[in-house]
Design a protein around this motif. Structure first.
Motif, short mmCIF file in Angstrom:
data_model
loop_
_atom_site.label_atom_id
_atom_site.label_comp_id
_atom_site.label_asym_id
_atom_site.label_seq_id
_atom_site.Cartn_x
_atom_site.Cartn_y
_atom_site.Cartn_z
N UNK A 1 -4.31 16.54 8.03
CA UNK A 1 -2.92 16.37 7.61
C UNK A 1 -2.89 16.28 6.08
N UNK A 2 -1.81 16.77 5.47
CA UNK A 2 -1.72 16.77 4.02
C UNK A 2 -0.32 16.36 3.56
N UNK A 3 -0.22 16.17 2.25
CA UNK A 3 1.06 15.79 1.61
C UNK A 3 1.64 14.54 2.27
N UNK A 4 0.78 13.53 2.46
CA UNK A 4 1.20 12.27 3.09
C UNK A 4 1.67 11.32 1.99
N UNK A 5 2.94 10.95 2.05
CA UNK A 5 3.51 10.00 1.09
C UNK A 5 4.22 8.90 1.87
N UNK A 6 3.49 7.82 2.09
CA UNK A 6 4.02 6.70 2.88
C UNK A 6 3.80 5.39 2.14
N UNK B 1 0.85 -1.19 0.00
CA UNK B 1 0.00 0.00 0.00
C UNK B 1 0.88 1.24 0.00
N UNK B 2 0.51 2.22 -0.80
CA UNK B 2 1.23 3.49 -0.84
C UNK B 2 0.23 4.63 -0.93
N UNK B 3 0.68 5.82 -0.56
CA UNK B 3 -0.13 7.02 -0.73
C UNK B 3 0.64 8.04 -1.55
N UNK B 4 -0.10 8.84 -2.29
CA UNK B 4 0.49 9.89 -3.11
C UNK B 4 -0.18 11.22 -2.79
N UNK C 1 -7.87 14.75 -0.70
CA UNK C 1 -7.08 14.87 -1.94
C UNK C 1 -6.08 13.72 -1.98
N UNK C 2 -5.51 13.50 -3.15
CA UNK C 2 -4.49 12.47 -3.30
C UNK C 2 -5.07 11.08 -3.47
N UNK C 3 -4.19 10.09 -3.46
CA UNK C 3 -4.59 8.72 -3.75
C UNK C 3 -4.01 7.74 -2.73
N UNK C 4 -4.78 6.68 -2.50
CA UNK C 4 -4.30 5.50 -1.79
C UNK C 4 -4.25 4.37 -2.81
N UNK C 5 -3.08 3.79 -3.00
CA UNK C 5 -2.89 2.69 -3.95
C UNK C 5 -2.67 1.40 -3.17
N UNK C 6 -3.52 0.42 -3.42
CA UNK C 6 -3.44 -0.86 -2.72
C UNK C 6 -3.26 -1.97 -3.74
N UNK C 7 -2.14 -2.67 -3.64
CA UNK C 7 -1.79 -3.72 -4.61
C UNK C 7 -1.95 -3.22 -6.05
N UNK C 8 -1.34 -2.06 -6.30
CA UNK C 8 -1.24 -1.46 -7.63
C UNK C 8 -2.57 -0.99 -8.21
N UNK C 9 -3.62 -0.89 -7.38
CA UNK C 9 -4.91 -0.37 -7.81
C UNK C 9 -5.35 0.74 -6.86
N UNK C 10 -6.08 1.71 -7.39
CA UNK C 10 -6.64 2.73 -6.53
C UNK C 10 -7.60 2.09 -5.53
#
Length: 261
Positions: free
Chosen positions: A27-32, A8-11, A65-74
């Motif tokens: 909170x904003x600009x979270x990239x983990x 899982x990643x965030x953008x 705002x932004x995206x959560x990507x889980x196993x290469x899918x939104x």
């Protein structure tokens, strides 16, 4: 981030609430990123947004705002049933009163896979029994869930999540209200699960000293920034020094623990 390493990643993620078209950003600009097969702890002061972040990462709450990507899918591209087969969540809410036994509570982890009658097949029983064996709670199975201690119940809920057979388990404050013995037991169990099953586990916790000792990585939320790294690297960077806005609480880098001055 490398999708081969992360489940899982965030953008540029922003979290918070939207009421009457007005956004309240926590909170904003979270990239983990949550690494596959690793135990990751999310820490920070009360009210900093840890629970909101977990709810956003698990699809319970929409990002601002932004995206959560889980196993290469939104994340928002999964329907609820698909997500339930990918992601187990253990929240802090109390279980509604019922007469369920511990075994029946664990078996609820198979709901995403059963038919409308809720009938368990051989695979369901195998997953349940494997989870019970790994968590070593055979002696509790016939008890009503309200007859066991808080520490035992927390292990049972972890067992239920394990029976759900998902590649990621997310826990919100699993050691709240537990004594030190049970806190350590829960942390060691979670670490064992990642090592023996290659499941990814993310938990929020106030037990920062234990997280430093046991977790593979930590995400440190503060008012102005979010840092993620191995505990030893976070210590060497001085990240824990300003975690609490209280001059009487300092972090001893040599001992790897917080002290009161």
């Amino acid at each position: 981030m490398n999708s081969n390493l992360h489940i899982l990643t965030t953008t540029d993620l922003s979290i918070g609430f939207e009421i009457k078209n007005k956004k309240s950003v926590i909170s904003k600009d979270i990239n983990i990123g949550i690494k596959k097969g690793k135990l990751t702890a999310l820490v920070g002061e009360n009210g900093i947004g840890k629970s909101t972040l977990l709810r956003t990462l698990t699809g319970i709450q929409k990002p601002l705002n932004g995206q959560v990507i889980f196993e290469n899918k939104k994340l928002n591209s999964y329907n609820p049933l698909e997500l339930a087969k990918k992601l187990s969540v253990v929240l802090t809410e109390r279980i509604p009163m019922s007469s369920l036994t511990v075994y029946e509570l664990i078996a609820l982890g198979r709901q995403p896979y059963t038919n409308w009658l809720g009938k368990l097949n051989e695979l369901d029983l195998e997953k349940i029994n494997n989870a019970i064996q790994i968590t070593q709670i055979e002696h509790l199975l016939d008890k009503k869930y309200y007859e066991i201690s808080d520490g035992q119940l927390q292990v049972v809920l972890i067992c239920r999540a394990l029976a759900q057979d998902t590649p990621l388990i997310v826990l919100d404050e699993p050691t709240t209200h537990l004594d030190l013995h049970h806190k350590v037991s829960v942390f060691k169990l979670l670490k064992k699960l990642t090592e023996e099953t290659n499941i990814s586990i993310l938990l929020s916790t106030h037990d920062i000293d234990l997280a430093i000792q046991i977790c593979d990585e930590m995400i440190v939320m503060s008012k102005d920034s979010i840092h993620q790294d191995q505990p030893c690297n976070l210590i060497s960077k001085g990240i824990f020094n300003s975690l609490f806005q209280d001059s009487s609480i300092t972090f001893d880098a040599n001992k790897g623990t917080f002290i009161i001055v």
